[in-house]
Scaffold this motif. Structure first.
Motif, PDB file in Angstrom:
ATOM      1  N   HIS A  84      13.741  -5.362   3.918  1.00  0.00           N
ATOM      2  CA  HIS A  84      12.979  -5.827   2.761  1.00  0.00           C
ATOM      3  C   HIS A  84      12.505  -4.630   1.939  1.00  0.00           C
ATOM      4  O   HIS A  84      11.770  -3.788   2.444  1.00  0.00           O
ATOM      5  N   GLN A  85      12.915  -4.586   0.684  1.00  0.00           N
ATOM      6  CA  GLN A  85      12.534  -3.483  -0.198  1.00  0.00           C
ATOM      7  C   GLN A  85      11.413  -3.875  -1.155  1.00  0.00           C
ATOM      8  O   GLN A  85      11.204  -3.223  -2.185  1.00  0.00           O
ATOM      9  N   THR A  86      10.676  -4.932  -0.827  1.00  0.00           N
ATOM     10  CA  THR A  86       9.567  -5.385  -1.649  1.00  0.00           C
ATOM     11  C   THR A  86       8.581  -4.239  -1.895  1.00  0.00           C
ATOM     12  O   THR A  86       8.248  -3.496  -0.974  1.00  0.00           O
ATOM     13  N   ASP A  87       8.128  -4.116  -3.123  1.00  0.00           N
ATOM     14  CA  ASP A  87       7.192  -3.045  -3.465  1.00  0.00           C
ATOM     15  C   ASP A  87       5.836  -3.286  -2.812  1.00  0.00           C
ATOM     16  O   ASP A  87       5.446  -4.436  -2.559  1.00  0.00           O
ATOM     17  N   VAL A  88       5.120  -2.180  -2.549  1.00  0.00           N
ATOM     18  CA  VAL A  88       3.833  -2.252  -1.859  1.00  0.00           C
ATOM     19  C   VAL A  88       2.794  -1.420  -2.597  1.00  0.00           C
ATOM     20  O   VAL A  88       3.054  -0.281  -2.995  1.00  0.00           O
ATOM     21  N   ILE A  89       1.624  -2.021  -2.796  1.00  0.00           N
ATOM     22  CA  ILE A  89       0.440  -1.286  -3.231  1.00  0.00           C
ATOM     23  C   ILE A  89      -0.598  -1.440  -2.131  1.00  0.00           C
ATOM     24  O   ILE A  89      -0.973  -2.556  -1.774  1.00  0.00           O
ATOM     25  N   MET A  90      -1.033  -0.332  -1.559  1.00  0.00           N
ATOM     26  CA  MET A  90      -2.061  -0.377  -0.532  1.00  0.00           C
ATOM     27  C   MET A  90      -3.413  -0.646  -1.185  1.00  0.00           C
ATOM     28  O   MET A  90      -3.769   0.006  -2.174  1.00  0.00           O
ATOM     29  N   VAL A  91      -4.150  -1.616  -0.645  1.00  0.00           N
ATOM     30  CA  VAL A  91      -5.478  -1.965  -1.145  1.00  0.00           C
ATOM     31  C   VAL A  91      -6.390  -1.977   0.074  1.00  0.00           C
ATOM     32  O   VAL A  91      -6.463  -2.966   0.802  1.00  0.00           O
ATOM     33  N   THR A  92      -7.093  -0.891   0.325  1.00  0.00           N
ATOM     34  CA  THR A  92      -7.722  -0.709   1.624  1.00  0.00           C
ATOM     35  C   THR A  92      -8.934   0.211   1.565  1.00  0.00           C
ATOM     36  O   THR A  92      -9.076   1.002   0.621  1.00  0.00           O
ATOM     37  N   ALA A  93      -9.775   0.103   2.587  1.00  0.00           N
ATOM     38  CA  ALA A  93     -10.913   1.018   2.719  1.00  0.00           C
ATOM     39  C   ALA A  93     -10.515   2.315   3.396  1.00  0.00           C
ATOM     40  O   ALA A  93     -11.310   3.258   3.459  1.00  0.00           O
ATOM     41  N   ALA A  94      -9.302   2.393   3.921  1.00  0.00           N
ATOM     42  CA  ALA A  94      -8.830   3.614   4.586  1.00  0.00           C
ATOM     43  C   ALA A  94      -8.655   4.719   3.553  1.00  0.00           C
ATOM     44  O   ALA A  94      -7.839   4.598   2.638  1.00  0.00           O
ATOM     45  N   ARG A  95      -9.417   5.792   3.714  1.00  0.00           N
ATOM     46  CA  ARG A  95      -9.363   6.860   2.722  1.00  0.00           C
ATOM     47  C   ARG A  95      -9.087   8.228   3.340  1.00  0.00           C
ATOM     48  O   ARG A  95      -9.197   9.250   2.670  1.00  0.00           O
ATOM     49  N   ASP A  96      -8.760   8.270   4.651  1.00  0.00           N
ATOM     50  CA  ASP A  96      -8.426   9.549   5.264  1.00  0.00           C
ATOM     51  C   ASP A  96      -7.071  10.017   4.750  1.00  0.00           C
ATOM     52  O   ASP A  96      -6.160   9.216   4.511  1.00  0.00           O
ATOM     53  N   ILE A  97      -6.942  11.303   4.595  1.00  0.00           N
ATOM     54  CA  ILE A  97      -5.748  11.882   3.986  1.00  0.00           C
ATOM     55  C   ILE A  97      -4.494  11.561   4.794  1.00  0.00           C
ATOM     56  O   ILE A  97      -3.419  11.355   4.225  1.00  0.00           O
ATOM     57  N   THR A  98      -4.610  11.491   6.113  1.00  0.00           N
ATOM     58  CA  THR A  98      -3.441  11.186   6.943  1.00  0.00           C
ATOM     59  C   THR A  98      -2.852   9.829   6.588  1.00  0.00           C
ATOM     60  O   THR A  98      -1.624   9.676   6.451  1.00  0.00           O
TER      61      THR A  98
END
Length: 227
Positions: A75-89
């Motif tokens: 599946h090549q569906t596009d992704v936008i992460m919407v999250t509280a995770a803000r660590d650089i890793t």
């Protein structure tokens, strides 16, 4: 219409994000999911899916694991992460796994709208197909970062900046500071100040219109629409 799957472990947040998506012209919420397993089931069940708004912290896995499994299944569906995770890793891993955008919680509607509008502009550019000159390549990559709202300098109002932005986004051709002023009810001087800010931050493009005599007129266009 751009079909969107909203994934968040909090059902209330998922509903709010879905409502935000529906407010942006050209976007439609195809489904919601609240776990990694449910997200993957929805991706399989929605063949016309275009975009996943994906939380990272899910009760049975991570958003990045969902992306990995989507790609493994083809599946090549596009992704936008919407999250509280803000660590650089995590941010770096999302980038490497192909997330087009990364929106950190909490955010206002304007933040998500900017990401979605930039994504829509990217799709319009890519749907043209063919080969790309360097300027076109730059515009494609510029669309990916165009959804980031610039920090406003002291003395600038977010409401005024948004009014000028909306006028440019909705315009069918480049506008002058006076035309922006007429559309927004601002003074010409105020419109000019905000247009210069948008130009400096790369969100508006300046062109010059030469008349029969006198100084050329400065005209502005929203950068992701091209000059």
């Amino acid at each position: 219409m751009i079909e969107v799957l909203v994934v968040d472990d909090d059902t209330r947040v998922a509903r709010v994000n879905a409502a935000y998506v529906e407010k942006v012209a050209g976007f439609h919420v195809a489904g919601e999911a609240h776990s990694a397993a449910e997200a993957l089931r929805q991706v399989e069940a929605l063949p016309q899916l275009d975009l996943v708004l994906l939380d990272h912290y899910l009760p049975d896995g991570t958003g990045l694991a969902v992306v990995q499994e989507m790609r493994r299944r083809g599946h090549q569906t596009d992704v936008i992460m919407v999250t509280a995770a803000r660590d650089i890793t995590t941010v770096q891993a999302a980038m490497r796994q192909g997330a087009l955008q990364y929106l950190v919680k909490p955010f206002a509607f304007a933040g998500l709208r900017a990401k979605l509008e930039a994504y829509a502009e990217l799709r319009r550019t890519l749907d043209g197909g063919g080969e790309a000159e360097q300027s076109e390549v730059d515009r494609i990559f510029g669309a990916l970062s165009a959804g980031t709202e610039p920090d406003l300098p002291k003395g600038h109002s977010p409401t005024t900046a948004e009014a000028v932005r909306q006028a440019l986004v909705n315009a069918r051709s480049p506008l002058s500071a006076q035309e922006i002023a007429d559309l927004t009810g601002l003074s010409r001087q105020t419109a000019q100040r905000y247009l210069k800010l948008l130009e400096r931050t790369g969100r508006a493009t300046l062109s010059l219109k030469y008349g029969d005599a006198g100084r050329p007129e400065h005209r502005y266009v929203w950068a992701t629409r091209g000059a």
